[in-house]
Scaffold this motif. Structure first.
Motif, PDB file in Angstrom:
ATOM      1  N   ALA A   1      18.711   4.082  -5.584  1.00 21.38           N
ATOM      2  CA  ALA A   1      18.262   3.585  -6.890  1.00 21.38           C
ATOM      3  C   ALA A   1      17.905   2.099  -6.809  1.00 21.38           C
ATOM      4  O   ALA A   1      16.899   1.661  -7.384  1.00 21.38           O
ATOM      5  CB  ALA A   1      19.344   3.822  -7.940  1.00 21.38           C
ATOM      6  N   LEU A   2      18.709   1.331  -6.090  1.00 18.48           N
ATOM      7  CA  LEU A   2      18.421  -0.094  -5.886  1.00 18.48           C
ATOM      8  C   LEU A   2      17.071  -0.251  -5.191  1.00 18.48           C
ATOM      9  O   LEU A   2      16.234  -1.048  -5.622  1.00 18.48           O
ATOM     10  CB  LEU A   2      19.531  -0.747  -5.057  1.00 18.48           C
ATOM     11  N   ALA A   3      16.858   0.493  -4.127  1.00 20.37           N
ATOM     12  CA  ALA A   3      15.608   0.390  -3.376  1.00 20.37           C
ATOM     13  C   ALA A   3      14.410   0.748  -4.242  1.00 20.37           C
ATOM     14  O   ALA A   3      13.399   0.026  -4.268  1.00 20.37           O
ATOM     15  CB  ALA A   3      15.663   1.286  -2.148  1.00 20.37           C
ATOM     16  N   GLN A   4      14.514   1.840  -4.982  1.00 23.42           N
ATOM     17  CA  GLN A   4      13.389   2.283  -5.806  1.00 23.42           C
ATOM     18  C   GLN A   4      13.110   1.317  -6.954  1.00 23.42           C
ATOM     19  O   GLN A   4      11.952   0.998  -7.237  1.00 23.42           O
ATOM     20  CB  GLN A   4      13.641   3.699  -6.315  1.00 23.42           C
ATOM     21  N   GLY A   5      14.143   0.841  -7.601  1.00 24.22           N
ATOM     22  CA  GLY A   5      13.955  -0.101  -8.701  1.00 24.22           C
ATOM     23  C   GLY A   5      13.404  -1.433  -8.232  1.00 24.22           C
ATOM     24  O   GLY A   5      12.486  -1.999  -8.849  1.00 24.22           O
TER      25      GLY A   5
ATOM     26  N   ALA B   1       0.839  -1.204   0.000  1.00 21.69           N
ATOM     27  CA  ALA B   1       0.000   0.000   0.000  1.00 21.69           C
ATOM     28  C   ALA B   1       0.873   1.253   0.000  1.00 21.69           C
ATOM     29  O   ALA B   1       0.616   2.196  -0.761  1.00 21.69           O
ATOM     30  CB  ALA B   1      -0.935  -0.004   1.203  1.00 21.69           C
ATOM     31  N   ALA B   2       1.910   1.270   0.831  1.00 18.68           N
ATOM     32  CA  ALA B   2       2.805   2.430   0.888  1.00 18.68           C
ATOM     33  C   ALA B   2       3.502   2.646  -0.455  1.00 18.68           C
ATOM     34  O   ALA B   2       3.662   3.785  -0.905  1.00 18.68           O
ATOM     35  CB  ALA B   2       3.836   2.262   2.003  1.00 18.68           C
ATOM     36  N   GLN B   3       3.887   1.568  -1.120  1.00 19.38           N
ATOM     37  CA  GLN B   3       4.526   1.698  -2.434  1.00 19.38           C
ATOM     38  C   GLN B   3       3.547   2.245  -3.465  1.00 19.38           C
ATOM     39  O   GLN B   3       3.896   3.111  -4.267  1.00 19.38           O
ATOM     40  CB  GLN B   3       5.086   0.349  -2.893  1.00 19.38           C
ATOM     41  N   ARG B   4       2.320   1.758  -3.428  1.00 17.97           N
ATOM     42  CA  ARG B   4       1.301   2.276  -4.356  1.00 17.97           C
ATOM     43  C   ARG B   4       1.058   3.764  -4.117  1.00 17.97           C
ATOM     44  O   ARG B   4       0.885   4.535  -5.067  1.00 17.97           O
ATOM     45  CB  ARG B   4       0.005   1.502  -4.192  1.00 17.97           C
ATOM     46  N   GLN B   5       1.032   4.157  -2.854  1.00 16.58           N
ATOM     47  CA  GLN B   5       0.851   5.572  -2.525  1.00 16.58           C
ATOM     48  C   GLN B   5       2.015   6.391  -3.065  1.00 16.58           C
ATOM     49  O   GLN B   5       1.817   7.434  -3.705  1.00 16.58           O
ATOM     50  CB  GLN B   5       0.730   5.735  -1.006  1.00 16.58           C
ATOM     51  N   GLY B   6       3.232   5.922  -2.814  1.00 17.11           N
ATOM     52  CA  GLY B   6       4.406   6.626  -3.318  1.00 17.11           C
ATOM     53  C   GLY B   6       4.407   6.709  -4.831  1.00 17.11           C
ATOM     54  O   GLY B   6       4.737   7.752  -5.408  1.00 17.11           O
ATOM     55  N   ASP B   7       4.019   5.623  -5.481  1.00 18.24           N
ATOM     56  CA  ASP B   7       3.952   5.612  -6.942  1.00 18.24           C
ATOM     57  C   ASP B   7       2.913   6.607  -7.464  1.00 18.24           C
ATOM     58  O   ASP B   7       3.123   7.251  -8.500  1.00 18.24           O
ATOM     59  CB  ASP B   7       3.632   4.211  -7.467  1.00 18.24           C
ATOM     60  N   ALA B   8       1.789   6.733  -6.754  1.00 15.16           N
ATOM     61  CA  ALA B   8       0.759   7.696  -7.166  1.00 15.16           C
ATOM     62  C   ALA B   8       1.305   9.117  -7.111  1.00 15.16           C
ATOM     63  O   ALA B   8       1.073   9.921  -8.020  1.00 15.16           O
ATOM     64  CB  ALA B   8      -0.484   7.556  -6.285  1.00 15.16           C
ATOM     65  N   PHE B   9       2.057   9.426  -6.055  1.00 17.10           N
ATOM     66  CA  PHE B   9       2.639  10.765  -5.958  1.00 17.10           C
ATOM     67  C   PHE B   9       3.748  10.955  -6.999  1.00 17.10           C
ATOM     68  O   PHE B   9       3.900  12.046  -7.555  1.00 17.10           O
ATOM     69  CB  PHE B   9       3.138  11.056  -4.547  1.00 17.10           C
TER      70      PHE B   9
END
Length: 190
Positions: A158-162, A97-105
């Motif tokens: 970059a590793l974390a985000q990818g 859920a947190a990743q989806r939220q971050g992706d939306a922003f």
């Protein structure tokens, strides 16, 4: 952004809606329904949808990346970084859920300079903190002197985000991810 207790509560409801429906599903009415309050109560807390989005983003930044227990970078930087990334990667429903939220922003940042600036500021802050931990580990001879703290911090983020993006469409067991992170972080710190 400082939030009142009520604004933080409503921002949490907004984040739940964003995780479920994306930004298009976010409205004053939807937040009011989710929170079980009146439309006027939400409008009183946030004079505009922009303020509600800013509050939701601020709340996400505060809650989405818990640090591992203990002093940052201790007892060993490598294991601490692995624990940090495991704590934020989308490996269970709350982190998904947190990743989806971050992706939306992040998607909103493509057309909204304010959101883009806030995300860039957050990334710069995180890279700075990571670089300071890497520099400390280098000064203490835990990391070789040739390891550049700024470049390594950039690579870790970059590793974390990818990896976070990949795990949304290609989930893997946490043990597999832990082993790969340990190996990759180890390589970055050598």
């Amino acid at each position: 952004m400082e939030l009142t207790r009520r604004q933080a509560e409503l921002a949490d409801f907004a984040l739940r809606l964003i995780a479920r429906d994306g930004l298009p599903g976010l409205s004053f009415r939807a937040v009011a329904a989710a929170a079980g309050c009146s439309l006027g109560a939400v409008q009183k807390a946030f004079p505009s949808k922009e303020r509600m989005l800013a509050a939701a983003f601020a709340q996400l930044r505060r809650t989405a990346a818990p640090l591992p227990p203990g002093q940052p970078g201790r007892p060993a930087l490598r294991s601490w970084l692995v624990a940090l990334l495991l704590g934020i990667l989308p490996l269970d429903e709350p982190r998904i859920a947190a990743q989806r939220q971050g992706d939306a922003f992040a998607q909103r940042a493509l057309t909204d300079p304010g959101t883009a600036a806030a995300i860039a500021e957050s990334d710069t802050h995180v890279r700075g903190l990571l670089a300071s931990l890497i520099a400390r580990a280098r000064a203490e001879n835990e990391v070789p002197q040739h390891v550049d703290p700024a470049t390594t911090a950039w690579a870790v983020l970059a590793l974390a985000q990818g990896l976070a993006a990949q795990l949304l469409y290609m989930p893997e067991p946490e043990t597999t991810i832990r082993d790969r992170l340990d190996s990759t972080i180890g390589a970055l710190l050598r």
